[in-house]
Write a protein that holds these residues in place. Structure first.
Motif, PDB file in Angstrom:
ATOM      1  N   THR A   1       0.829  -1.209   0.000  1.00  0.00           N
ATOM      2  CA  THR A   1       0.000   0.000   0.000  1.00  0.00           C
ATOM      3  C   THR A   1       0.861   1.256   0.000  1.00  0.00           C
ATOM      4  OG1 THR A   1      -0.103   0.211   2.407  1.00  0.00           O
ATOM      5  CG2 THR A   1      -1.788  -1.196   1.349  1.00  0.00           C
ATOM      6  N   LEU A   2       0.226   2.372  -0.313  1.00  0.00           N
ATOM      7  CA  LEU A   2       0.900   3.657  -0.280  1.00  0.00           C
ATOM      8  C   LEU A   2       1.289   4.036   1.150  1.00  0.00           C
ATOM      9  CD1 LEU A   2       1.788   5.708  -2.358  1.00  0.00           C
ATOM     10  CD2 LEU A   2      -0.394   6.882  -2.074  1.00  0.00           C
ATOM     11  N   ASP A   3       0.452   3.689   2.127  1.00  0.00           N
ATOM     12  CA  ASP A   3       0.787   3.962   3.532  1.00  0.00           C
ATOM     13  C   ASP A   3       2.061   3.231   3.944  1.00  0.00           C
ATOM     14  OD1 ASP A   3      -1.377   5.637   3.884  1.00  0.00           O
ATOM     15  OD2 ASP A   3      -2.669   4.066   4.717  1.00  0.00           O
ATOM     16  N   GLU A   4       2.211   1.988   3.505  1.00  0.00           N
ATOM     17  CA  GLU A   4       3.433   1.235   3.824  1.00  0.00           C
ATOM     18  C   GLU A   4       4.648   1.859   3.151  1.00  0.00           C
ATOM     19  OE1 GLU A   4       2.353  -3.344   4.311  1.00  0.00           O
ATOM     20  OE2 GLU A   4       1.789  -2.508   2.372  1.00  0.00           O
TER      21      GLU A   4
ATOM     22  N   ASP B   1       5.041   5.020   2.416  1.00  0.00           N
ATOM     23  CA  ASP B   1       5.358   6.220   3.196  1.00  0.00           C
ATOM     24  C   ASP B   1       6.062   5.861   4.505  1.00  0.00           C
ATOM     25  OD1 ASP B   1       4.205   7.804   1.239  1.00  0.00           O
ATOM     26  OD2 ASP B   1       2.274   7.981   2.289  1.00  0.00           O
ATOM     27  N   TYR B   2       5.595   4.805   5.181  1.00  0.00           N
ATOM     28  CA  TYR B   2       6.186   4.361   6.438  1.00  0.00           C
ATOM     29  C   TYR B   2       7.667   4.001   6.251  1.00  0.00           C
ATOM     30  CZ  TYR B   2       7.270   1.252  10.349  1.00  0.00           C
ATOM     31  OH  TYR B   2       7.878   0.647  11.421  1.00  0.00           O
ATOM     32  N   TRP B   3       7.965   3.158   5.254  1.00  0.00           N
ATOM     33  CA  TRP B   3       9.346   2.725   5.045  1.00  0.00           C
ATOM     34  C   TRP B   3      10.223   3.853   4.519  1.00  0.00           C
ATOM     35  CZ3 TRP B   3      11.003  -1.074   7.663  1.00  0.00           C
ATOM     36  CH2 TRP B   3      10.170  -2.146   7.979  1.00  0.00           C
ATOM     37  N   ARG B   4       9.667   4.773   3.747  1.00  0.00           N
ATOM     38  CA  ARG B   4      10.453   5.913   3.255  1.00  0.00           C
ATOM     39  C   ARG B   4      10.916   6.787   4.418  1.00  0.00           C
ATOM     40  NH1 ARG B   4      12.105   4.047  -1.199  1.00  0.00           N
ATOM     41  NH2 ARG B   4      10.710   4.073  -2.975  1.00  0.00           N
TER      42      ARG B   4
ATOM     43  N   ILE C   1      -1.185   3.596 -10.058  1.00  0.00           N
ATOM     44  CA  ILE C   1      -0.066   4.410 -10.542  1.00  0.00           C
ATOM     45  C   ILE C   1       0.676   5.109  -9.404  1.00  0.00           C
ATOM     46  CG2 ILE C   1      -1.463   6.457 -11.050  1.00  0.00           C
ATOM     47  CD1 ILE C   1       1.534   5.128 -13.108  1.00  0.00           C
ATOM     48  N   ARG C   2      -0.018   5.564  -8.381  1.00  0.00           N
ATOM     49  CA  ARG C   2       0.662   6.245  -7.266  1.00  0.00           C
ATOM     50  C   ARG C   2       1.602   5.290  -6.536  1.00  0.00           C
ATOM     51  NH1 ARG C   2      -3.635   8.801  -3.670  1.00  0.00           N
ATOM     52  NH2 ARG C   2      -1.820   9.617  -2.597  1.00  0.00           N
ATOM     53  N   GLU C   3       1.152   4.065  -6.294  1.00  0.00           N
ATOM     54  CA  GLU C   3       1.978   3.077  -5.609  1.00  0.00           C
ATOM     55  C   GLU C   3       3.171   2.670  -6.468  1.00  0.00           C
ATOM     56  OE1 GLU C   3      -1.326   3.021  -5.785  1.00  0.00           O
ATOM     57  OE2 GLU C   3      -2.148   2.551  -3.813  1.00  0.00           O
ATOM     58  N   ILE C   4       2.927   2.464  -7.764  1.00  0.00           N
ATOM     59  CA  ILE C   4       4.022   2.070  -8.659  1.00  0.00           C
ATOM     60  C   ILE C   4       5.053   3.190  -8.742  1.00  0.00           C
ATOM     61  CG2 ILE C   4       4.631   1.411 -11.018  1.00  0.00           C
ATOM     62  CD1 ILE C   4       1.735   0.254 -11.242  1.00  0.00           C
ATOM     63  N   HIS C   5       4.582   4.414  -8.866  1.00  0.00           N
ATOM     64  CA  HIS C   5       5.483   5.559  -8.969  1.00  0.00           C
ATOM     65  C   HIS C   5       6.306   5.736  -7.695  1.00  0.00           C
ATOM     66  CE1 HIS C   5       6.694   9.824  -9.087  1.00  0.00           C
ATOM     67  NE2 HIS C   5       6.821   9.584 -10.370  1.00  0.00           N
TER      68      HIS C   5
ATOM     69  N   SER D   1       5.461 -11.389   4.222  1.00  0.00           N
ATOM     70  CA  SER D   1       4.599 -10.331   4.735  1.00  0.00           C
ATOM     71  C   SER D   1       5.181  -8.969   4.391  1.00  0.00           C
ATOM     72  CB  SER D   1       4.468 -10.442   6.253  1.00  0.00           C
ATOM     73  OG  SER D   1       3.924 -11.689   6.602  1.00  0.00           O
ATOM     74  N   SER D   2       4.356  -7.971   4.568  1.00  0.00           N
ATOM     75  CA  SER D   2       4.800  -6.599   4.355  1.00  0.00           C
ATOM     76  C   SER D   2       6.048  -6.319   5.181  1.00  0.00           C
ATOM     77  CB  SER D   2       3.683  -5.650   4.758  1.00  0.00           C
ATOM     78  OG  SER D   2       4.112  -4.326   4.628  1.00  0.00           O
TER      79      SER D   2
END
Length: 173
Positions: free
Chosen positions: A66-69, A71-74, A94-98, A149-150
């Motif tokens: 997910t995008l939240d994940e 953001d978390y790892w970034r 596209i947002r997640e891929i980008h 897992s994530s």
């Protein structure tokens, strides 16, 4: 006379219902460096599966869904590469891929949505990994009998299409 990318649509079942929307010269990307895995142990113990390598070379990173994940790892590990796992991609992804560095899908081929987007965005991509079962809601995937897992480390090679478990050192060749 150069290779073309052609966008088309079908508006019905007869040949006359095929419409060409646009055509353009195909973008041919040159990669100045080629990245490959530097195996310190027998890779067979880490090997998970194989798909179609569509772009990039070897990369290792954390598995995300997910995008939240992302953001978390970034925020937590800004230098760590992130591999987005999907059964298949749709334009809404596209947002997640980008935001990710790599893409791994269970379905798709050289001309699939995932392959084209990964190539165009310069992401490392492996599509059509048939033994991958991805459960995006539970944030886990299974390749053969291995459940990831994530946040787990995964390594993909966008040239060969190979998928490995764990963090594998990458070298320039």
């Amino acid at each position: 006379w150069s290779p073309q990318e052609i966008e088309f649509t079908f508006e019905g079942s007869s040949p006359g219902d095929l419409y060409l929307l646009q055509t353009r010269n195909m973008a041919i990307r040159e990669r100045k460096q080629v990245l490959a895995f530097d195996f310190e142990e027998d890779p067979q113990g880490l090997y998970l599966g194989h798909g179609v390598g569509v772009s990039g070379g070897a990369m290792s990173g954390r598995l995300v869904f997910t995008l939240d994940e992302i953001d978390y790892w970034r925020k937590l590990e800004p230098q760590t590469a992130l591999v987005l796992a999907r059964s298949d991609t749709v334009p809404d992804d596209i947002r997640e891929i980008h935001a990710s560095d790599g893409l791994l899908t269970s379905r798709g081929g050289l001309t699939s949505h995932a392959a084209v987007v990964a190539h165009r965005l310069g992401r490392t991509g492996v599509v059509g990994c048939g033994n991958l079962i991805c459960d995006e809601k539970k944030k886990l995937c299974r390749i053969n009998d291995i459940v990831l897992s994530s946040g787990d480390y995964i390594s993909i090679n966008g040239q060969e299409g190979s998928v490995y478990q764990g963090l594998i050192k990458v070298q320039e060749v």
